[in-house]
Design a protein around this motif. Structure first.
Motif, short mmCIF file in Angstrom:
data_model
loop_
_atom_site.label_atom_id
_atom_site.label_comp_id
_atom_site.label_asym_id
_atom_site.label_seq_id
_atom_site.Cartn_x
_atom_site.Cartn_y
_atom_site.Cartn_z
N UNK A 6 10.14 5.52 8.90
CA UNK A 6 10.62 4.14 9.09
C UNK A 6 10.57 3.36 7.77
N UNK A 7 9.47 3.47 7.04
CA UNK A 7 9.36 2.77 5.76
C UNK A 7 10.33 3.37 4.74
N UNK A 8 10.48 4.68 4.75
CA UNK A 8 11.43 5.33 3.84
C UNK A 8 12.86 4.86 4.11
N UNK B 204 4.83 12.38 -2.65
CA UNK B 204 4.55 13.42 -1.66
C UNK B 204 3.76 12.90 -0.45
N UNK B 205 3.10 11.76 -0.59
CA UNK B 205 2.34 11.18 0.53
C UNK B 205 3.16 10.16 1.33
N UNK C 292 0.84 -1.21 0.00
CA UNK C 292 0.00 0.00 0.00
C UNK C 292 0.87 1.25 0.00
N UNK C 293 1.90 1.27 0.84
CA UNK C 293 2.75 2.44 0.97
C UNK C 293 3.44 2.78 -0.36
N UNK C 294 3.91 1.76 -1.04
CA UNK C 294 4.58 1.99 -2.33
C UNK C 294 3.62 2.46 -3.41
N UNK C 295 2.33 2.21 -3.23
CA UNK C 295 1.35 2.66 -4.23
C UNK C 295 1.02 4.15 -4.07
#
Length: 188
Positions: A142-144, A136-137, A129-132
């Motif tokens: 932590x994920x970055x 800018x969002x 989901x995060x990669x989708x």
């Protein structure tokens, strides 16, 4: 008395059950005795270890390399810090191997684009989901950090210790306590 059905196992007395277990050979990977062990080209391997090895091969990884990646991750999911994997030992895989789908779309990979080993929720819901999201969002530091410096691509994720060669890292971290930290190549 090698292969028994579940009904036959339940029908055994306690003495017969333990006598039968003593006749079983241990799994060549994890050394546990299982009553559902398949003989393959590398010897007798339990279904859990066979699934873990099959999963690693789909991503062009060895069992030792998977163990080394988990060592770097402290045997936890690098995103949520849980003792990852599926909620039961009967799951399809021990851990979910995360790879960059821009390099290798689909469920297999070249091995070079593997980023780490994640729990099911972080791999299928969280990171996907995060990669989708648009750039800018993507504000979760932590994920970055995980995406910028994946555990599997760090130099210390190479197979460096004898503990990387043995066993299959289980989802509950049970191998972490006896993992050997003795280097493969000791300097004189």
């Amino acid at each position: 008395m090698d292969w028994l059905t579940d009904d036959e196992i339940v029908a055994l007395t306690s003495e017969e059950f333990y006598a039968w277990v003593d006749t079983l050979e241990p799994c060549k990977v994890c050394c546990d005795k299982f009553w559902r062990v398949d003989a393959g080209p590398r010897g007798r391997v339990c279904p859990q270890c066979r699934n873990a090895e099959r999963q690693a091969r789909r991503h062009n990884l060895t069992r030792a390399r998977v163990n080394a990646i988990l060592r770097v991750q402290d045997d936890t999911c690098p995103l949520c810090r849980s003792l990852g994997g599926d909620s039961s030992m009967e799951g399809r895989s021990w851990w979910h191997i995360d790879h960059d789908h821009h390099c290798c779309p689909g469920s297999t990979s070249c091995g070079q684009c593997v980023r780490g080993l994640l729990c099911r929720d972080c791999n299928t819901r969280g990171l996907a989901w995060y990669e989708s999201l648009t750039v800018d969002l993507r504000t979760w530091d932590h994920a970055n950090a995980y995406l910028a410096d994946p555990p599997a691509r760090r130099p210390e994720a190479a197979v460096l210790f004898h503990g990387d060669l043995a066993g299959v890292r289980s989802r509950d971290g049970s191998f972490a306590s006896w993992r050997s930290n003795r280097p493969l190549r000791e300097t004189l």
